[in-house]
Write a protein that holds these residues in place. Structure first.
Motif, PDB file in Angstrom:
ATOM      1  N   VAL A 107     -26.172 -26.396 -22.775  1.00 27.75           N
ATOM      2  CA  VAL A 107     -25.214 -27.484 -22.577  1.00 27.75           C
ATOM      3  C   VAL A 107     -24.126 -27.084 -21.591  1.00 27.75           C
ATOM      4  O   VAL A 107     -23.684 -27.906 -20.775  1.00 27.75           O
ATOM      5  N   ASN A 108     -23.711 -25.840 -21.643  1.00 29.58           N
ATOM      6  CA  ASN A 108     -22.678 -25.384 -20.713  1.00 29.58           C
ATOM      7  C   ASN A 108     -23.125 -25.481 -19.256  1.00 29.58           C
ATOM      8  O   ASN A 108     -22.296 -25.561 -18.346  1.00 29.58           O
ATOM      9  N   ASN A 109     -24.437 -25.477 -19.034  1.00 29.31           N
ATOM     10  CA  ASN A 109     -24.963 -25.576 -17.681  1.00 29.31           C
ATOM     11  C   ASN A 109     -25.125 -27.016 -17.206  1.00 29.31           C
ATOM     12  O   ASN A 109     -25.323 -27.252 -16.013  1.00 29.31           O
ATOM     13  N   ILE A 110     -25.053 -27.979 -18.117  1.00 28.32           N
ATOM     14  CA  ILE A 110     -25.199 -29.383 -17.709  1.00 28.32           C
ATOM     15  C   ILE A 110     -24.017 -30.235 -18.195  1.00 28.32           C
ATOM     16  O   ILE A 110     -24.073 -31.449 -18.149  1.00 28.32           O
ATOM     17  N   ARG A 111     -22.977 -29.576 -18.655  1.00 28.34           N
ATOM     18  CA  ARG A 111     -21.847 -30.307 -19.236  1.00 28.34           C
ATOM     19  C   ARG A 111     -21.147 -31.176 -18.194  1.00 28.34           C
ATOM     20  O   ARG A 111     -20.664 -32.273 -18.493  1.00 28.34           O
ATOM     21  N   THR A 112     -21.063 -30.707 -16.960  1.00 32.16           N
ATOM     22  CA  THR A 112     -20.449 -31.504 -15.900  1.00 32.16           C
ATOM     23  C   THR A 112     -21.420 -32.582 -15.459  1.00 32.16           C
ATOM     24  O   THR A 112     -22.522 -32.289 -14.988  1.00 32.16           O
ATOM     25  N   ASP A 113     -21.035 -33.821 -15.609  1.00 32.02           N
ATOM     26  CA  ASP A 113     -21.917 -34.926 -15.236  1.00 32.02           C
ATOM     27  C   ASP A 113     -22.045 -34.988 -13.727  1.00 32.02           C
ATOM     28  O   ASP A 113     -21.051 -34.882 -13.001  1.00 32.02           O
ATOM     29  N   ASN A 114     -23.283 -35.160 -13.231  1.00 31.59           N
ATOM     30  CA  ASN A 114     -23.456 -35.189 -11.773  1.00 31.59           C
ATOM     31  C   ASN A 114     -23.515 -36.603 -11.204  1.00 31.59           C
ATOM     32  O   ASN A 114     -23.936 -36.795 -10.074  1.00 31.59           O
ATOM     33  N   LEU A 115     -23.088 -37.576 -11.997  1.00 30.21           N
ATOM     34  CA  LEU A 115     -22.909 -38.933 -11.473  1.00 30.21           C
ATOM     35  C   LEU A 115     -21.458 -39.359 -11.652  1.00 30.21           C
ATOM     36  O   LEU A 115     -20.721 -39.529 -10.678  1.00 30.21           O
ATOM     37  N   ILE A 125     -40.321 -39.124 -16.292  1.00 33.61           N
ATOM     38  CA  ILE A 125     -40.237 -38.316 -15.075  1.00 33.61           C
ATOM     39  C   ILE A 125     -38.807 -38.369 -14.534  1.00 33.61           C
ATOM     40  O   ILE A 125     -37.977 -39.127 -15.017  1.00 33.61           O
ATOM     41  N   ASP A 126     -38.541 -37.531 -13.535  1.00 30.70           N
ATOM     42  CA  ASP A 126     -37.271 -37.526 -12.792  1.00 30.70           C
ATOM     43  C   ASP A 126     -36.062 -37.235 -13.689  1.00 30.70           C
ATOM     44  O   ASP A 126     -35.354 -38.133 -14.140  1.00 30.70           O
ATOM     45  N   PHE A 127     -35.798 -35.945 -13.871  1.00 27.26           N
ATOM     46  CA  PHE A 127     -34.725 -35.506 -14.756  1.00 27.26           C
ATOM     47  C   PHE A 127     -33.524 -34.959 -13.987  1.00 27.26           C
ATOM     48  O   PHE A 127     -32.752 -34.163 -14.517  1.00 27.26           O
ATOM     49  N   GLN A 128     -33.341 -35.389 -12.729  1.00 24.19           N
ATOM     50  CA  GLN A 128     -32.280 -34.837 -11.899  1.00 24.19           C
ATOM     51  C   GLN A 128     -30.880 -35.229 -12.350  1.00 24.19           C
ATOM     52  O   GLN A 128     -29.905 -34.613 -11.946  1.00 24.19           O
ATOM     53  N   MET A 129     -30.789 -36.244 -13.212  1.00 23.84           N
ATOM     54  CA  MET A 129     -29.470 -36.665 -13.689  1.00 23.84           C
ATOM     55  C   MET A 129     -29.268 -36.360 -15.175  1.00 23.84           C
ATOM     56  O   MET A 129     -28.420 -36.970 -15.835  1.00 23.84           O
ATOM     57  N   ALA A 130     -30.044 -35.427 -15.693  1.00 26.04           N
ATOM     58  CA  ALA A 130     -29.915 -35.045 -17.105  1.00 26.04           C
ATOM     59  C   ALA A 130     -28.467 -34.680 -17.409  1.00 26.04           C
ATOM     60  O   ALA A 130     -27.786 -34.041 -16.604  1.00 26.04           O
ATOM     61  N   ARG A 131     -28.008 -35.097 -18.584  1.00 23.70           N
ATOM     62  CA  ARG A 131     -26.606 -34.873 -18.940  1.00 23.70           C
ATOM     63  C   ARG A 131     -26.474 -34.639 -20.446  1.00 23.70           C
ATOM     64  O   ARG A 131     -27.401 -34.882 -21.218  1.00 23.70           O
ATOM     65  N   TYR A 132     -25.312 -34.185 -20.827  1.00 25.21           N
ATOM     66  CA  TYR A 132     -24.958 -34.012 -22.244  1.00 25.21           C
ATOM     67  C   TYR A 132     -24.037 -35.148 -22.614  1.00 25.21           C
ATOM     68  O   TYR A 132     -22.885 -35.225 -22.155  1.00 25.21           O
ATOM     69  N   TYR A 189     -31.358 -31.411  -7.415  1.00 26.51           N
ATOM     70  CA  TYR A 189     -32.525 -30.527  -7.477  1.00 26.51           C
ATOM     71  C   TYR A 189     -32.274 -29.360  -8.430  1.00 26.51           C
ATOM     72  O   TYR A 189     -33.160 -28.945  -9.174  1.00 26.51           O
ATOM     73  N   GLN A 190     -31.069 -28.836  -8.404  1.00 28.99           N
ATOM     74  CA  GLN A 190     -30.747 -27.761  -9.346  1.00 28.99           C
ATOM     75  C   GLN A 190     -30.833 -28.242 -10.782  1.00 28.99           C
ATOM     76  O   GLN A 190     -31.351 -27.533 -11.655  1.00 28.99           O
ATOM     77  N   ARG A 191     -30.365 -29.458 -11.031  1.00 24.03           N
ATOM     78  CA  ARG A 191     -30.365 -29.990 -12.394  1.00 24.03           C
ATOM     79  C   ARG A 191     -31.801 -30.221 -12.894  1.00 24.03           C
ATOM     80  O   ARG A 191     -32.137 -29.837 -14.022  1.00 24.03           O
ATOM     81  N   ASP A 207     -18.935 -38.484 -21.498  1.00 28.30           N
ATOM     82  CA  ASP A 207     -18.413 -37.207 -22.004  1.00 28.30           C
ATOM     83  C   ASP A 207     -18.989 -36.887 -23.379  1.00 28.30           C
ATOM     84  O   ASP A 207     -18.533 -37.426 -24.395  1.00 28.30           O
ATOM     85  N   GLY A 208     -19.977 -36.004 -23.415  1.00 33.91           N
ATOM     86  CA  GLY A 208     -20.592 -35.625 -24.682  1.00 33.91           C
ATOM     87  C   GLY A 208     -19.681 -34.808 -25.568  1.00 33.91           C
ATOM     88  O   GLY A 208     -19.777 -34.873 -26.800  1.00 33.91           O
ATOM     89  N   SER A 209     -18.796 -34.050 -24.962  1.00 33.58           N
ATOM     90  CA  SER A 209     -17.899 -33.189 -25.749  1.00 33.58           C
ATOM     91  C   SER A 209     -17.021 -34.004 -26.688  1.00 33.58           C
ATOM     92  O   SER A 209     -16.629 -33.511 -27.757  1.00 33.58           O
TER      93      SER A 209
END
Length: 564
Positions: free
Chosen positions: A295-303, A400-407, A179-181, A364-366
Motif C-alpha cells: 500500500v505504501n507503494n501505491i498510496r499516492t493516487d496517480n489521477l 485488464i489495464d491496472f495502470q491506475m491501481a490505487r488504495y 507503466y510503473q504502477r 483517499d484510502g487512508s
C-alpha cells in the motif's frame, strides 16, 4: 465481402530496421486509394492489406480488436520488446527461430498510454519444439505445462503495450507513473495474491518472464485468475512496455465501449471485481506487514492528486456543467424527480466549486481504514474482457489495464462502472441486485480463506461507502462518457492535444499573466477539443441526466463530501 491479404511476415532473424504497416481498408475503398495515401514504405517495410466491411470489422478480424476507418501505421517493434519476445518464444518452445506479424488493438485516441498491438507468432516449420516432459531430466526453465502439445506449425499470440514517445504526451498523461504502477501490480501485488491462493504454487523468474510450473494446480485456481499473465516488461524511460497474454485466444473479447452493458455483463464484471477486492482484504488479514509495504507503494493516487493539471480539472467541470444545464432544461421529468431537482443542482454546485479537492478526498484510502482496499482505478468497459457461449451470452470475464491501481474505498470501482457503463433503465431494475452480487461474491471469497466478512468488510460499511462515495461515479462519468460515446475518428490526436495542454500549462505558470487570461486560454483549448457533436449530445444528455437523478434516488447527495 472480399478479402485481399498479402501474408508477408517478419522473420525473427531479420536484423534490419523494419516497419509493419497494417492498413485496414474500408469495403468501399480501393486498395490503390489506400496505398496512395500511405507513407512511402522503405525497402524493409512489410505491408498487409485487409479489406473489411467496417460494420462488422471487429468480428471479422478479432472481436477484441478496435478497427479504425482510417489508415493505421504501426512503427517497428522496439528492440527491447523484440528481445523479450525472443526470450518468451525460446522459453516456451525451445526455439528462437520464428516469424511474426502485428495488428493494432486500439484505435486513435483510445489508449492514452501508448500503442497496443497483438503479436501473432509463427514457429518455423524446420524447427522441432522440444518436449521436456519426454526427457529424462526435467528442465523447468523451459517447461510450461499450461501450453501443452504445441506443434511447430502452431501459432502463438501475445499482446504488447508500448509507451508513447511524444514528450508532451508522456508528461501530460503521466506515462512513466502509469507503466510503473501497472508493472508493480503484476510483479508484486498479483504475486502475493497467487501466494495466498496456494503455498504449493511456485513461480519461476527468468529474465522477467513469469512461468506457472504446475498446470494441474493452475486449473483448479481458474476462478481466481482474474487477469492476463505478464510475460515481460520494462520501465526504462522512453522504452516502457508490457508483454502480456492474449486473452482473446481463450475466447475473451472486448465489449463495444459505445454501448451500455447488459445485465449478464454487469454481473460477471462486478463478481470479478469483488474477487479482486477480496484478495486485498485477505492479504491485509493474512500478511499485514506485506500489505502495508504494498500500500505504501501505491498510496499516492496517480489521477486525483495535487498534481492534477488545471486543464484536466476544467475538462471534468465542463461536462459537469453541461449535464446540470441539461437537467435544468429537461421538461419531461417524473414528478418525484422534480422534487429533487433543486437538491441535485445545489449539491452538484458544491461539487463543481470544489471539484479537485473533493475528488482527492474521495480517493483517499487512508481516511477510511481498515475498510480501504487495493482497487483497479479505471474500471470500465474497455478494461474488461468477456467470454461468450454459443448463444452469445457472456459467461466469464477478465480484468485488464491496472495502470491506475490505487488504495481507496472499494466501492469507487463499482460506482465508476455502474455510472459510466450502464443505462438508467438497467440500474432502475437491478441496482440493488448488482450490489448484492458484488457483496455476496466478495463475502464468499473471504470465507474461502476462512475470513469472516462481517469482521473484515461488513455489509453496513459497504452500504455506507455506496452512499458516501457514490458521487465519484458521477465525477468519472463527466470525464469518461464524452469519450465512450464518440467514434474513434472524432477522438482527438493525443500527441497534438498533449502538446497544446503542455503549452497552456507552461504559459499559465507565468507569474505575469492574470487569472482571467489563464481561464480564457483554458476555455479556448477545451472548446477546440470539444467532444460533443450533433450525434453524441442526445446520448450524453440521456446518460448524464440519468446519473444525476440516480444520485438523488440512492441518497448519494447526502454525502459528507458535499457538505460545504
Amino acid at each position: 465481402m472480399k478479402s485481399d491479404q498479402s501474408e508477408q511476415i517478419r522473420d525473427s532473424k531479420n536484423k534490419n530496421p523494419i516497419y509493419v504497416k497494417n492498413i485496414v481498408q474500408r469495403s468501399d475503398t480501393s486498395n490503390n486509394e489506400i496505398l496512395s495515401n500511405a507513407t512511402e514504405a522503405t525497402k524493409t517495410t512489410v505491408t498487409k492489406i485487409i479489406t473489411v466491411d467496417t460494420n462488422v470489422a471487429e468480428s471479422i478480424i478479432s472481436p477484441s480488436l478496435s478497427i479504425n476507418n482510417e489508415t493505421t501505421e504501426i512503427t517497428n517493434i522496439p528492440e527491447n520488446v523484440m528481445e523479450a519476445l525472443n526470450t518468451l518464444v525460446e522459453t516456451k518452445f525451445s526455439t528462437n527461430n520464428f516469424k511474426y506479424e502485428t495488428l493494432p488493438v486500439s484505435g486513435r485516441g483510445e489508449n492514452s498510454y501508448g500503442s497496443v498491438l497483438q503479436i501473432k507468432i509463427y514457429l518455423n516449420d524446420n524447427d522441432q519444439v522440444k518436449n521436456n516432459k519426454d526427457n529424462n531430466e526435467k528442465d523447468d526453465s523451459h517447461e510450461i505445462e499450461n501450453i501443452k502439445d504445441i506443434k511447430p506449425n502452431d501459432q502463438f499470440y501475445c499482446i504488447v503495450k508500448i509507451s508513447p514517445k511524444n514528450e508532451a504526451r508522456r508528461q501530460t498523461m503521466k506515462v512513466v507513473e502509469y507503466y510503473q504502477r501497472e508493472t508493480y501490480v503484476y510483479k508484486n501485488i498479483f504475486l502475493e495474491y497467487m501466494k495466498l491462493q496456494s503455498n504449493n504454487m511456485t513461480l519461476q523468474k527468468n529474465s522477467n518472464i513469469f512461468i506457472y510450473d504446475d498446470y494441474e494446480h493452475e486449473k483448479k485456481l481458474i476462478d481466481l485468475k482474474i487477469a492476463p499473465i505478464l510475460y515481460s516488461s520494462s520501465n526504462e524511460p522512453q522504452n516502457e512496455f508490457l508483454l502480456l497474454e492474449d486473452l482473446h485466444q481463450s475466447g475473451y473479447l472486448r465489449y463495444n465501449r459505445k454501448n451500455t452493458v447488459t445485465y449478464d455483463h454487469v454481473v460477471l464484471a462486478i463478481k470479478e471485481l469483488a474477487k479482486y477486492h477480496a484478495l486485498s482484504f485477505v492479504l491485509r488479514s493474512k500478511n499485514p506487514q506485506k500489505f502495508d509495504d504494498i500500500v505504501n507503494n501505491i498510496r499516492t493516487d496517480n489521477l486525483f492528486s495535487e498534481a492534477l493539471s488545471q486543464v484536466s480539472v476544467e475538462f471534468g467541470k465542463k461536462y459537469m456543467k453541461a449535464a446540470i444545464k441539461m437537467l435544468e432544461t429537461e421538461n419531461q421529468l417524473h414528478s418525484r424527480v422534480l422534487k429533487n431537482k433543486d437538491k441535485i443542482i445545489n449539491s452538484i454546485s458544491v461539487l463543481y466549486d470544489n471539484f479537485k479537492e473533493i475528488c482527492i478526498k474521495l480517493v483517499d484510502g487512508s481516511a477510511i481504514e481498515p475498510y480501504a482496499a487495493i482497487c483497479h482505478g479505471d474500471f470500465w468497459n474497455n478494461n474488461i474482457l468477456y467470454k461468450y457461449n454459443e448463444n452469445n451470452i457472456p459467461v466469464s470475464a477478465k480484468l485488464i489495464d491496472f495502470q491506475m491501481a490505487r488504495y481507496s474505498a472499494p466501492v469507487l470501482d463499482l460506482v465508476h462502472y455502474l455510472f459510466t457503463c450502464t443505462g438508467k433503465q438497467l440500474r432502475d431494475k437491478y441496482f440493488d441486485d448488482f450490489k448484492d452480487n458484488y457483496y455476496n461474491e466478495l463475502a464468499n471469497t473471504l470465507r474461502n480463506f476462512d475470513i469472516d466478512p462481517n469482521e473484515i468488510f461488513p455489509r453496513l460499511i459497504f452500504e455506507n461507502q455506496i452512499h458516501q462515495h457514490g458521487i465519484y461515479g458521477f465525477c468519472m462519468a463527466c470525464y469518461a462518457v464524452p469519450f465512450f460515446i464518440s467514434d474513434s475518428s472524432d477522438l482527438p490526436n493525443l500527441d497534438e492535444a498533449s502538446e497544446a495542454m503542455r503549452e497552456l500549462s507552461e504559459s499559465s505558470s507565468d507569474d505575469g499573466e492574470c487569472d482571467e487570461d489563464k481561464d480564457l486560454k483554458t476555455t479556448a483549448l477545451l472548446e477546440e477539443y470539444e467532444m460533443l457533436n450533433e450525434r453524441t449530445t442526445p446520448i450524453f444528455k440521456e446518460r448524464m441526466v440519468g446519473v444525476l437523478i440516480d444520485l438523488a434516488k440512492y441518497n448519494m447527495l447526502d454525502s459528507t463530501f458535499l457538505k460545504s
